[in-house]
Scaffold this active site. Structure first.
Site, PDB file in Angstrom:
ATOM      1  N   HIS A  65       0.856  -1.189   0.000  1.00 12.19           N
ATOM      2  CA  HIS A  65       0.000   0.000   0.000  1.00 12.19           C
ATOM      3  C   HIS A  65       0.894   1.242   0.000  1.00 12.19           C
ATOM      4  O   HIS A  65       2.047   1.191   0.448  1.00 12.19           O
ATOM      5  CB  HIS A  65      -0.895   0.026   1.234  1.00 12.19           C
ATOM      6  CG  HIS A  65      -1.960  -1.018   1.222  1.00 12.19           C
ATOM      7  ND1 HIS A  65      -3.048  -0.963   2.067  1.00 12.19           N
ATOM      8  CD2 HIS A  65      -2.119  -2.146   0.483  1.00 12.19           C
ATOM      9  CE1 HIS A  65      -3.829  -2.001   1.854  1.00 12.19           C
ATOM     10  NE2 HIS A  65      -3.281  -2.748   0.902  1.00 12.19           N
ATOM     11  N   GLU A  67       0.982   3.827   1.860  1.00  7.87           N
ATOM     12  CA  GLU A  67       1.472   4.208   3.180  1.00  7.87           C
ATOM     13  C   GLU A  67       2.661   3.352   3.604  1.00  7.87           C
ATOM     14  O   GLU A  67       3.662   3.866   4.112  1.00  7.87           O
ATOM     15  CB  GLU A  67       0.366   4.060   4.240  1.00  7.87           C
ATOM     16  CG  GLU A  67      -0.876   4.865   3.984  1.00  7.87           C
ATOM     17  CD  GLU A  67      -1.966   4.105   3.235  1.00  7.87           C
ATOM     18  OE1 GLU A  67      -1.650   3.434   2.217  1.00  7.87           O
ATOM     19  OE2 GLU A  67      -3.126   4.174   3.656  1.00  7.87           O
ATOM     20  N   CYS A  95      -6.209   1.986   5.740  1.00  9.39           N
ATOM     21  CA  CYS A  95      -6.859   0.741   6.155  1.00  9.39           C
ATOM     22  C   CYS A  95      -6.324   0.342   7.535  1.00  9.39           C
ATOM     23  O   CYS A  95      -5.399   0.965   8.063  1.00  9.39           O
ATOM     24  CB  CYS A  95      -6.586  -0.364   5.126  1.00  9.39           C
ATOM     25  SG  CYS A  95      -4.883  -0.958   5.118  1.00  9.39           S
ATOM     26  N   CYS A  98      -2.495  -0.484   7.514  1.00 11.02           N
ATOM     27  CA  CYS A  98      -1.654   0.711   7.431  1.00 11.02           C
ATOM     28  C   CYS A  98      -1.733   1.532   8.713  1.00 11.02           C
ATOM     29  O   CYS A  98      -0.729   2.077   9.171  1.00 11.02           O
ATOM     30  CB  CYS A  98      -2.050   1.557   6.220  1.00 11.02           C
ATOM     31  SG  CYS A  98      -1.670   0.745   4.655  1.00 11.02           S
TER      32      CYS A  98
END
Length: 159
Positions: A65, A67, A95, A98
């Site tokens: 992801h 992040e 999410c 993260c």
């Protein structure tokens, strides 16, 4: 005194918009690759020390992801897994995975644009009250721009 406070708030807001525009550029890169268009930049002392755009499909990695990629770069840059006194700018509310990494890395500030429709941030804020690390969260910076990237992406996927 009130005028100085107002100036600090406006500086902070404009600064948030500046860095979020960098994250939006990274979201566009993800979109062009067919990934969910999310971008993230990690800022320390007014410098980007980490950046990422969603790359789970490209890397065949469910943890790739935006992040996480930004945090990994930041850790290497600072030579520390604790990313103290940093601010993470993300185009979409993080999410759960993260968010856990954000807390573990001890980021000082999280700034995001679009809210996740399932709005988990309220639940996570309650969790934050029970841990030692204090994370400042700023929501809805350039929310319309961030949301339009996501809306157009998913609209195209459905058609």
């Amino acid at each position: 005194m009130a005028v100085n406070s107002y100036r600090n708030v406006m500086y902070s807001y404009n600064s948030h918009k500046y860095w979020m525009k960098h994250a939006l550029k990274l979201a566009l890169i993800a979109k062009k690759k067919g990934e969910v268009p999310v971008g993230a930049v990690l800022v320390f002392k007014e410098n980007i020390i980490g950046k990422g755009s969603n790359s789970s499909i490209y890397h065949n990695d469910p943890t790739a992801h935006a992040e996480i990629l930004a945090l990994r770069q930041g850790g290497k840059k600072l030579k520390n897994y604790r990313l103290l006194n940093t601010t993470l700018y993300v185009t979409l509310e993080p999410c759960i995975m993260c968010f856990g990494a954000i807390i573990h890395s001890r980021i000082q500030n999280l700034v995001f644009g679009a809210k996740e429709k399932k709005n988990k941030i309220d639940i996570l804020k309650k969790y934050l009250n029970n841990i030692n690390h204090k994370l400042n969260i700023t929501e809805s910076i350039l929310e319309k721009e961030c949301s339009s990237f996501l809306n157009s992406f998913f609209k195209n996927k459905r058609s």
